[in-house]
Design a protein around this motif. Sequence first.
Motif, short mmCIF file in Angstrom:
data_model
loop_
_atom_site.label_atom_id
_atom_site.label_comp_id
_atom_site.label_asym_id
_atom_site.label_seq_id
_atom_site.Cartn_x
_atom_site.Cartn_y
_atom_site.Cartn_z
N GLU A 18 6.26 -6.44 -0.17
CA GLU A 18 7.69 -6.20 -0.34
C GLU A 18 7.95 -4.89 -1.07
OE1 GLU A 18 9.55 -9.59 -2.15
OE2 GLU A 18 8.89 -10.93 -0.55
N LEU A 19 7.15 -4.59 -2.08
CA LEU A 19 7.30 -3.35 -2.83
C LEU A 19 7.05 -2.13 -1.94
CD1 LEU A 19 7.75 -1.95 -5.56
CD2 LEU A 19 5.30 -2.18 -5.96
N LEU A 49 -3.62 -4.07 3.26
CA LEU A 49 -2.21 -4.04 2.86
C LEU A 49 -1.50 -2.84 3.50
CD1 LEU A 49 0.01 -5.27 1.02
CD2 LEU A 49 -0.83 -3.76 -0.79
N LEU A 50 -2.15 -1.69 3.48
CA LEU A 50 -1.55 -0.49 4.06
C LEU A 50 -1.49 -0.56 5.58
CD1 LEU A 50 -3.04 2.21 1.71
CD2 LEU A 50 -0.74 1.23 1.69
N ARG A 51 -2.52 -1.16 6.19
CA ARG A 51 -2.47 -1.34 7.65
C ARG A 51 -1.33 -2.27 8.04
NH1 ARG A 51 -8.07 -0.88 7.32
NH2 ARG A 51 -8.34 -3.10 7.04
N GLU A 52 -1.10 -3.29 7.24
CA GLU A 52 -0.01 -4.22 7.50
C GLU A 52 1.34 -3.49 7.41
OE1 GLU A 52 1.28 -8.07 8.51
OE2 GLU A 52 -0.77 -7.31 8.34
N LEU A 53 1.49 -2.63 6.41
CA LEU A 53 2.72 -1.83 6.30
C LEU A 53 2.89 -0.95 7.52
CD1 LEU A 53 5.17 -0.68 4.68
CD2 LEU A 53 3.57 1.03 3.80
N ALA A 54 1.83 -0.25 7.89
CA ALA A 54 1.90 0.65 9.04
C ALA A 54 2.26 -0.09 10.32
CB ALA A 54 0.57 1.38 9.22
N THR A 56 4.28 -2.57 10.56
CA THR A 56 5.64 -3.11 10.53
C THR A 56 6.73 -2.04 10.56
OG1 THR A 56 5.69 -3.19 8.12
CG2 THR A 56 4.93 -5.16 9.26
N VAL A 57 6.38 -0.79 10.26
CA VAL A 57 7.40 0.26 10.24
C VAL A 57 7.56 0.87 11.61
CG1 VAL A 57 7.08 0.74 7.79
CG2 VAL A 57 5.78 2.03 9.48
N THR A 58 8.70 1.46 11.85
CA THR A 58 9.00 2.08 13.13
C THR A 58 8.08 3.26 13.38
OG1 THR A 58 11.29 1.45 12.81
CG2 THR A 58 10.86 3.11 14.49
N ARG A 59 7.47 3.30 14.53
CA ARG A 59 6.55 4.38 14.88
C ARG A 59 7.23 5.75 14.80
NH1 ARG A 59 1.42 3.31 14.36
NH2 ARG A 59 0.88 1.32 15.24
N ALA A 60 8.52 5.84 15.14
CA ALA A 60 9.23 7.12 15.12
C ALA A 60 9.34 7.70 13.73
CB ALA A 60 10.62 6.94 15.72
N THR A 61 9.33 6.85 12.71
CA THR A 61 9.47 7.34 11.34
C THR A 61 8.17 7.27 10.56
OG1 THR A 61 10.15 5.14 10.56
CG2 THR A 61 11.90 6.65 11.22
N LEU A 62 7.11 6.93 11.22
CA LEU A 62 5.83 6.74 10.53
C LEU A 62 5.19 8.08 10.19
CD1 LEU A 62 3.70 4.79 9.50
CD2 LEU A 62 2.69 4.82 11.77
#
Length: 69
Positions: A18-19, A49-54, A56-62
Amino acid sequence: MGRRARALALVGREDESELLTAMFDRVTREERAHLVTVMGPAGVGKSRLLRELASTVTRATLGIAMACV
């Protein structure tokens, strides 16, 4: 990492997840770079943890740079 490990749910890292998600939201909202350092002993799941974040975020803004040292 094998397919089985990737298929498993991320357990026990809800606060950290969440953070990181909140920080990513802040970055996209402010359109400003921020630096986040994830620290811990080997094997506690920092990369996961970082792979999980990656994932979930939009590819266009990654624009996440990940280095394990």
